[in-house]
Scaffold this motif. Structure first.
Motif, mmCIF file in Angstrom:
data_model
loop_
_atom_site.group_PDB
_atom_site.id
_atom_site.type_symbol
_atom_site.label_atom_id
_atom_site.label_comp_id
_atom_site.label_asym_id
_atom_site.label_seq_id
_atom_site.Cartn_x
_atom_site.Cartn_y
_atom_site.Cartn_z
ATOM 1 N N ASN A 199 7.485 5.047 -0.082
ATOM 2 C CA ASN A 199 7.982 3.941 -0.898
ATOM 3 C C ASN A 199 7.908 2.610 -0.152
ATOM 4 O O ASN A 199 7.594 1.566 -0.750
ATOM 5 N N LYS A 200 8.193 2.630 1.149
ATOM 6 C CA LYS A 200 8.099 1.401 1.941
ATOM 7 C C LYS A 200 6.646 0.941 2.047
ATOM 8 O O LYS A 200 6.355 -0.262 1.985
ATOM 9 N N HIS A 215 5.697 -0.583 -1.201
ATOM 10 C CA HIS A 215 6.340 -1.895 -1.323
ATOM 11 C C HIS A 215 5.567 -2.946 -0.532
ATOM 12 O O HIS A 215 5.327 -4.061 -1.020
ATOM 13 N N GLU A 235 2.318 -3.771 -2.281
ATOM 14 C CA GLU A 235 2.551 -4.606 -3.457
ATOM 15 C C GLU A 235 2.893 -6.043 -3.057
ATOM 16 O O GLU A 235 2.428 -6.997 -3.675
ATOM 17 N N GLU A 236 3.682 -6.174 -2.001
ATOM 18 C CA GLU A 236 4.086 -7.507 -1.546
ATOM 19 C C GLU A 236 2.899 -8.319 -1.035
ATOM 20 O O GLU A 236 2.835 -9.543 -1.210
#
Length: 235
Positions: free
Chosen positions: A204-205, A208, A211-212
């Motif tokens: 998940n990190k 993230h 995506e960032e």
């Protein structure tokens, strides 16, 4: 004449590059060494790109021996070359440099200090055509445990904090990039589900972070690959 793309493992393919090739109607040929496909002679192509994989440039087997021989021949013939991750290390190895274990593994988007990995283009190389349109430093994704010690045949274009030798150049048109700029969202998900080193991290990190950085990362990848294709005279 077309572009030769060499895959050392099936899941590490052209990614962002493929979109550029199709958009510009550039003919390309993908060879997947992981599935046993035969490596062709480089002189049948306008340029060569070698991608990453779990192998080491130090491996003593027929696959790596043939790969190093092909790369050395491409450089001798001055065929434009771009190596990604393992493809960077095999470029260095083909030129007599040492490939060795790095002091730390660089895995993912963030270093051990929690900051995003980035490469710093050396001032004297900012005008190299590979970097046209890029802002310095450049964020990058990593998936490697080895590095290279350079020799007089190799120029150092960009450096990193935890692994110094990040982007290299041989002659006028052969480049190696230690990290990855080719990832698409679809490819990244495949890597997350299949790469043993990435599976050790928090999925998940990683998603993230991807995506960032999505817009900046994809723009940099598009720019770098487009610049190489211009160097190769394909666009």
């Amino acid at each position: 004449m077309s572009l030769l793309i060499v895959k050392n493992i099936t899941r590490e393919g052209p990614g962002i590059l493929e979109n550029i090739l199709k958009k510009n109607n550039i003919d390309f040929h993908i060879v997947d060494l992981d599935s046993g496909e035969k490596l062709p002679e480089p002189d049948n192509y306008s340029a060569v790109i070698v991608y990453g994989g779990p192998d080491s440039a130090n491996d003593k087997n027929i696959k790596m021996e043939r790969e190093l021989t092909m790369i050395k021949k491409a450089i001798e013939l001055k065929i434009p070359y771009l190596g990604i991750c393992l493809g960077m290390q095999t470029l260095a190895k083909s030129q007599g440099a040492v490939v060795r274990k790095n002091e730390v593994r660089e895995i993912g988007f963030r270093a051990e200090d929690g900051k995003y990995y980035s490469v710093n283009i050396e001032d004297e190389w900012m005008n190299d055509p590979l970097f046209s349109g890029l802002e310095n430093p450049v964020k990058i994704f990593h998936l490697h445990g080895e590095t290279v010690d350079l020799n007089d045949n190799i120029e150092l274009l960009a450096t990193g904090k935890y692994c110094r030798n990040q982007i290299i150049k041989v002659g006028s048109n052969a480049y190696g990039i230690q990290g990855h700029f080719e990832l698409t969202p679809e490819m990244f998900n495949i890597w997350l589900d299949n790469d043993p080193e990435l599976m050790e991290l928090d999925k998940n990190k990683l998603l993230h972070d991807f995506e960032e950085l999505a817009e900046e990362y994809s723009n940099n990848g598009y720019t770098l690959f487009s610049n190489f294709l211009k160097i190769a005279g394909l666009v």
